[in-house]
Enzyme design. Sequence first.
Site, PDB file in Angstrom:
ATOM      1  N   GLU A 253       0.783  -1.513   0.134  1.00 40.12           N
ATOM      2  CA  GLU A 253      -0.049   0.013  -0.186  1.00 40.12           C
ATOM      3  C   GLU A 253       0.794   1.374   0.163  1.00 40.12           C
ATOM      4  O   GLU A 253       0.896   2.542   1.043  1.00 40.12           O
ATOM      5  CB  GLU A 253      -1.424   0.031   1.035  1.00 40.12           C
ATOM      6  CG  GLU A 253      -2.264  -0.567   1.250  1.00 40.12           C
ATOM      7  CD  GLU A 253      -1.670  -2.806   1.828  1.00 40.12           C
ATOM      8  OE1 GLU A 253      -0.742  -2.259   2.746  1.00 40.12           O
ATOM      9  OE2 GLU A 253      -1.990  -3.248   0.994  1.00 40.12           O
TER      10      GLU A 253
ATOM     11  N   GLU B  54       4.358  -2.533  -3.201  1.00 36.43           N
ATOM     12  CA  GLU B  54       3.031  -3.744  -4.130  1.00 36.43           C
ATOM     13  C   GLU B  54       3.247  -2.599  -5.161  1.00 36.43           C
ATOM     14  O   GLU B  54       3.504  -2.604  -6.042  1.00 36.43           O
ATOM     15  CB  GLU B  54       1.720  -3.750  -2.804  1.00 36.43           C
ATOM     16  CG  GLU B  54       0.983  -4.768  -3.884  1.00 36.43           C
ATOM     17  CD  GLU B  54      -0.048  -4.635  -2.143  1.00 36.43           C
ATOM     18  OE1 GLU B  54      -0.555  -5.899  -1.657  1.00 36.43           O
ATOM     19  OE2 GLU B  54      -0.435  -4.246  -1.225  1.00 36.43           O
TER      20      GLU B  54
ATOM     21  N   GLU C 234      -1.938 -10.972  -3.526  1.00 34.75           N
ATOM     22  CA  GLU C 234      -2.786 -11.752  -2.833  1.00 34.75           C
ATOM     23  C   GLU C 234      -5.058 -11.758  -3.266  1.00 34.75           C
ATOM     24  O   GLU C 234      -5.291 -12.011  -2.475  1.00 34.75           O
ATOM     25  CB  GLU C 234      -3.014 -10.694  -1.288  1.00 34.75           C
ATOM     26  CG  GLU C 234      -3.090  -9.391  -1.901  1.00 34.75           C
ATOM     27  CD  GLU C 234      -3.270  -7.496  -0.654  1.00 34.75           C
ATOM     28  OE1 GLU C 234      -2.286  -8.316   0.369  1.00 34.75           O
ATOM     29  OE2 GLU C 234      -2.960  -7.095  -0.744  1.00 34.75           O
TER      30      GLU C 234
HETATM   31  C1  NOJ Z   1      -1.669  -5.902   2.789  1.00 33.48           C
HETATM   32  C2  NOJ Z   1      -0.499  -6.764   1.564  1.00 33.48           C
HETATM   33  O1  NOJ Z   1      -0.425  -6.674   0.755  1.00 33.48           O
HETATM   34  C3  NOJ Z   1       0.025  -8.176   2.365  1.00 33.48           C
HETATM   35  O2  NOJ Z   1       0.924  -8.635   1.865  1.00 33.48           O
HETATM   36  C4  NOJ Z   1      -0.633  -7.828   3.877  1.00 33.48           C
HETATM   37  O3  NOJ Z   1      -0.169  -9.926   4.174  1.00 33.48           O
HETATM   38  C5  NOJ Z   1      -1.280  -7.118   4.478  1.00 33.48           C
HETATM   39  N1  NOJ Z   1      -1.837  -6.382   4.019  1.00 33.48           N
HETATM   40  C6  NOJ Z   1      -1.582  -7.716   6.427  1.00 33.48           C
HETATM   41  O4  NOJ Z   1      -0.432  -6.535   5.986  1.00 33.48           O
HETATM   42 CA    CA Z   2      -2.552  -4.828  -0.827  1.00 32.81          CA
END
Ligand code: NOJ
Ligand code: CA
Length: 665
Positions: free
Chosen positions: A437, A455, A461
């Site tokens: 983020e 990211e 995810e």
């Molecule tokens: C979003 C992230 O992109 C992910 O990699 C992470 O596991 C979760 N947030 C929790 O921090």
């Molecule tokens: Ca994310």
Amino acid sequence: MKSFLFSLAALALCGACSQNTEVTSPDGTIRLAFAVDSAGRMTYSVTDGGVRLFEPSRLGFEAAETDLGGGFAVEHVSRTSVDETWTQPWGENKENRSRYNEMAVRLRNGGGVRLTLRFRVFDDGLGFRYEYEACGADSLRVTDELTEFRFAADGDSWTIPASFDTYELLYRKLPLSELADANTPATFKVGGLYGSIHEAALYDFPEMTLRKTDGLAFKSDLAPLPDGTKAHVGNKFTTAWRTVQLAPDAVGLINSSLILNLNEPSKIGDTSWIRPMKYVGVWWGMHLGVETWAMDDRHGATTENAKRHIDFAAANNIQGVLFEGWNEGWENWGGSQSFDFTKPYADFDIAEIVRYARERGIEIIGHHETGGNIPDYERQLERAVKWYADLGIHNLKTGYAGGISGGNNHHGQYMVRHYQHVVETAAKYRMTVNAHEPIKDCGIRRTWPNMMSREGARGKEWDAWSAGNPPSHEVTLPFTRLLAGPMDFTPGTFDILYENTRNSPRRKLWNCGPEVDMRVNTTLAKQIAEWVIIYSPVQMASDLIENYEGHPAFRFFRDFDADCDWSRALAGEPGEFVAVVRRAGENYFLGAATDEQPRTLSLPLDFLKPGTKYRATIYADGPDADWKTNPTSYTISEREVSSADTLEVAMAPGGGQAVSFMPAI
Ligand code: NOJ
Ligand code: CA
């Protein structure tokens, strides 16, 4: 480093007159014309070869205190040409060439505002930035940016919508005439020419998004502050570069280092501690819902599980292990967002885990999930980074999954400052950063090489708790998001349909409801190819490690080297297919992928060292593979090849292929 600086070629003084001023690329193909009209409003226009790209497009800003957009007259114009080759400690290419013509236009307006507009035109695009000095004001509230991109003709575009809070959105292919807004990198094709609008060297300023104003004209729309203004700056401020990459073919965009070239050299003297790595982690289990971040009976980050992952890494030529959900506060995620970054959960014996990892030569990747609670994080930041460093942990993944405190958004000036504060604090303690983020990458990794990856797009995810990324997604990213810089996409699911998870009584999938078809929308071979295609200096094998244990195809990741020296995109079209090769030492790694269409690419191997025989290990889709109906069908074959050969790369619908080339001995 070779450096040729041909300084100051011309100096033209023209008082208060309006003057058209041009600068071309070193090869003479790209031409940028700057002009000031009778009201002192500034514009630029661009042609590339025979293609008229931008009609005269406004330049400037607006501020509450003074006029930053009009009443300007040119004071003087200076020109410089640079041709230099520079190196970086890691990257797609360790050596990069920067060759451009610069035109710096110095202007002044009646309000006492001085402005230098610095244009740099390369053979593969251009950048310009504003250097303002407003005499008579102590500070400024910037209220708008006037910069426009007025396309001369309609064309295609590949973008995500403009959002000041997230980049985790699906890409759309739209005619420019139907595009209302976009975030950057905004990729387009006009008149047979490929291009991408973005920014470089973003510091202490909001991000730029694009909004349609009329017809084919887009204007910069900066992420706002909570008070509705865009930025609070001193009376002297320099913006990020507004950039336009240009290339005759789509892969030319990928092979350009324009964004890095517009960033400053490294501010970190000794970079020997900054090293690319492959990693696994206690991570995917939480996303699937089979483990938890918070400490309960399914807690992922336990000492025992940590050691299991360290053992796996040590046995598989993997340098790092990530642990999420190791610290107190996850029970507050989505609530008070209050985490403690120096208090491990009782079942995570960090000192013992560090000892165990060190004995086996494995690095630990720490994790700070902030939930967006910036004041809380900044209060703890330096102490928490030092605490990790004192333990011997020198890699940090950060996260901002949650609304940002104080009414701020993720991409405004407040957060750009914050993300940079984290990078610089980390550098002080020899810590690398991988931000989730994040703010968009604008190439600051050249200046801060500890800023490894981010990211900043829909990553793997999304396959765990939504209908997932469509087959076109990973063949769009290289032509869009990845033009900005590396991405921690976290590829590598081998249990494509989550069969092992479903069949295990101990495990349960995240409950998304029966309407969501939980799976990964690619073939297995495409997952392998993504380790090459989606560049990240910290590359993750993200599946549960038990899905890799004993799997023949995992050999590719074992052999793979995240520390590449050289890269080349060989073929591709945005959203359709791509083929990329990278060299690491003596070895080469090739990744190719396609969307829903099956394809065969004929790839000449002329990138290999002439006269050397290589053993090619080919990880291909099986003859009956199909991402929808038979995603795990794959083959592994070996053959001897040389630079004189051509490889026929056959890919199933939604498939791909990965090849390692090692000198045959
Ligand atoms: C979003 C992230 O992109 C992910 O990699 C992470 O596991 C979760 N947030 C929790 O921090
Ligand atoms: Ca994310």
